[in-house]
Design an enzyme around this catalytic site. Structure first.
Site, PDB file in Angstrom:
ATOM      1  N   VAL A  50     -91.772  24.098  31.891  1.00  0.00           N
ATOM      2  CA  VAL A  50     -90.338  23.897  31.677  1.00  0.00           C
ATOM      3  C   VAL A  50     -90.094  22.731  30.732  1.00  0.00           C
ATOM      4  O   VAL A  50     -89.222  22.790  29.864  1.00  0.00           O
ATOM      5  CB  VAL A  50     -89.613  23.682  33.026  1.00  0.00           C
ATOM      6  CG1 VAL A  50     -88.193  23.161  32.812  1.00  0.00           C
ATOM      7  CG2 VAL A  50     -89.580  24.981  33.826  1.00  0.00           C
ATOM      8  N   GLU A  51     -90.869  21.664  30.879  1.00  0.00           N
ATOM      9  CA  GLU A  51     -90.643  20.462  30.076  1.00  0.00           C
ATOM     10  C   GLU A  51     -90.970  20.661  28.599  1.00  0.00           C
ATOM     11  O   GLU A  51     -90.161  20.327  27.734  1.00  0.00           O
ATOM     12  CB  GLU A  51     -91.461  19.293  30.641  1.00  0.00           C
ATOM     13  CG  GLU A  51     -90.923  18.736  31.945  1.00  0.00           C
ATOM     14  CD  GLU A  51     -89.586  18.037  31.785  1.00  0.00           C
ATOM     15  OE1 GLU A  51     -89.277  17.594  30.663  1.00  0.00           O
ATOM     16  OE2 GLU A  51     -88.843  17.958  32.773  1.00  0.00           O
ATOM     17  N   THR A  52     -92.147  21.177  28.286  1.00  0.00           N
ATOM     18  CA  THR A  52     -92.587  21.187  26.877  1.00  0.00           C
ATOM     19  C   THR A  52     -93.308  22.460  26.444  1.00  0.00           C
ATOM     20  O   THR A  52     -93.925  22.476  25.380  1.00  0.00           O
ATOM     21  CB  THR A  52     -93.523  19.991  26.594  1.00  0.00           C
ATOM     22  OG1 THR A  52     -94.699  20.114  27.429  1.00  0.00           O
ATOM     23  CG2 THR A  52     -92.840  18.669  26.865  1.00  0.00           C
ATOM     24  N   TYR A  82     -82.578  23.109  37.409  1.00  0.00           N
ATOM     25  CA  TYR A  82     -83.891  22.730  36.883  1.00  0.00           C
ATOM     26  C   TYR A  82     -84.982  22.998  37.914  1.00  0.00           C
ATOM     27  O   TYR A  82     -86.020  23.603  37.603  1.00  0.00           O
ATOM     28  CB  TYR A  82     -83.882  21.254  36.500  1.00  0.00           C
ATOM     29  CG  TYR A  82     -85.238  20.708  36.105  1.00  0.00           C
ATOM     30  CD1 TYR A  82     -85.669  20.762  34.788  1.00  0.00           C
ATOM     31  CD2 TYR A  82     -86.084  20.144  37.056  1.00  0.00           C
ATOM     32  CE1 TYR A  82     -86.916  20.265  34.421  1.00  0.00           C
ATOM     33  CE2 TYR A  82     -87.327  19.643  36.699  1.00  0.00           C
ATOM     34  CZ  TYR A  82     -87.738  19.709  35.387  1.00  0.00           C
ATOM     35  OH  TYR A  82     -88.974  19.233  35.035  1.00  0.00           O
TER      36      TYR A  82
END
Length: 379
Positions: free
Chosen positions: A160-162, A359
């Site tokens: 999800v982050e990168t 999230y």
């Protein structure tokens, strides 16, 4: 020896020294409750070398007398050479896009869980997640043994982050954190609190780059100053990052092993409960449903399963003897009916990474999709 602020394009990662990581780990080991993100300036750090020589100040903040006047006091409080702080701040540029990006969505904008989910759950991330899991299976197993955090949730966070390192951000951290420290938008509903947070992050960043002899003018990250595959803020590097490959330094840009261990350690420090599912489906008994009461605590687990049921919400699939508290998680779907889940303490822990129920559920769903893809691969 690397001279701070000298050109060094090859040094594109932030490495925390083993001594700094060790001191942070010892400090955290005595905490009985999950630590809170730092809102105050970090303590002074030992000086690793001689003060650097002054360099030309070409950043837009060099023209701001009010900003540059703060340099001596900042350097004194942080235990850093004044020339080092002046060289860094004086070469930072105001980024006009950053204040706009940091502002929350305007009022009246209806959130949509389905739209939000579609941004993170797709074949590209799932395939990349399978590859990341396969390449780091040993490290993921080790992290699960040491911290009790299942591999799939670590994989979910990094995805999800990168997208597993494909999108780590390309803004200079010194620019983003300076902008958010000295020009935070006053239109933000929590301007004073968030401004103080980013000022603290700028100071942590200067300490980290000085301690590690890295050039603070070259490291890049997100518009909020987050760095590396897991997008850790500078204070999180100090508090939660670990040298999981035991090579003497922490590298969240180029060491997947350190990334895996650091994400697991982050969760553990915020109270991850081994063996506890983060979320359950939930059914409603409309005849006794008290939705407003259930939603009042927001994402904080507050109700026992018995209380949950008395208020008209029945979690699906709770194991026998389940004694953990629950929160009713509401995910809006625009003008369509909202989606609801029963969240546990581990759901709340995921929101410590990003304070959003959307999230957290995206991380969980990506984790489950990658796990299913791994199982299909094995068969």
């Amino acid at each position: 020896m690397h001279t701070p602020l000298s050109p060094a394009p090859e040094r594109q990662r932030l490495r925390l020294l083993g001594a700094l990581a060790g001191a942070s780990a010892l400090a955290l080991a005595g905490c009985g409750t999950p630590p809170k993100p730092a809102d105050t300036a970090p303590a002074p750090v030992p000086r690793p070398g001689a003060a650097p020589a002054p360099i030309a100040l070409n950043g837009s903040y060099a023209q701001r007398a009010d900003v540059m006047a703060q340099v001596p006091d900042m350097a004194r409080r942080l235990g850093l050479p004044e020339t080092y702080v002046r060289n860094a701040i004086g070469n930072a540029d105001f980024l006009p896009s950053v204040p706009r990006l940091i502002l929350p969505s305007g009022k009246g904008v209806r959130r949509s869980w389905r739209v939000y989910r579609s941004r993170f759950i797709d074949n590209t991330r799932i395939r990349a997640g399978v590859q990341f899991w396969n390449e780091n299976a040993t490290q993921l197993q080790k992290a699960e043994r040491e911290y009790g955090v299942p591999a799939k949730y670590i994989v979910g966070i990094v995805g999800v982050e990168t997208i597993y390192g494909r999108n780590v951000g390309n803004m200079r951290v010194i620019d983003t954190l300076s902008t958010l420290s000295f020009d935070f938008p006053q239109a933000h509903p929590r301007a004073e609190q968030r401004n103080a947070f980013f000022r603290s992050e700028l100071e942590h960043y200067l300490q980290l780059t000085w301690q590690n002899r890295d050039d603070p003018l070259t490291l890049r990250g997100s518009y909020a100053g987050a760095m590396g595959l897991p997008q850790f803020m500078p204070s999180s590097w100090v508090k939660h990052a670990v040298d999981f490959d035991r090579d003497g330094h922490i590298d969240l840009f180029d060491s997947p092993t350190d990334v895996v261990g650091s994400v697991a350690h982050y969760f553990k420090q915020y109270g991850w409960v081994s063996g506890l599912e983060p979320v359950y489906d939930v059914n409603f008994d409309q005849s006794r449903l008290q939705l407003a009461t259930l939603l009042t605590p927001d994402i904080t687990p507050t109700f026992t399963p018995e209380q949950f049921g008395e208020l008209g919400a029945m979690p699906v699939g709770l194991p026998a003897g389940f004694r953990h508290k629950l929160a009713l998680i509401e995910l809006e779907n625009g003008y369509a009916p909202a989606t609801y889940y029963a969240g546990t303490d581990n759901f709340y822990v995921i929101t410590r990474y990003n304070n959003s129920s959307y999230y957290a559920k995206a991380v969980i769903d990506l984790a489950n999709e990658v796990e299913r893809a791994m199982q299909r691969q094995a068969n």
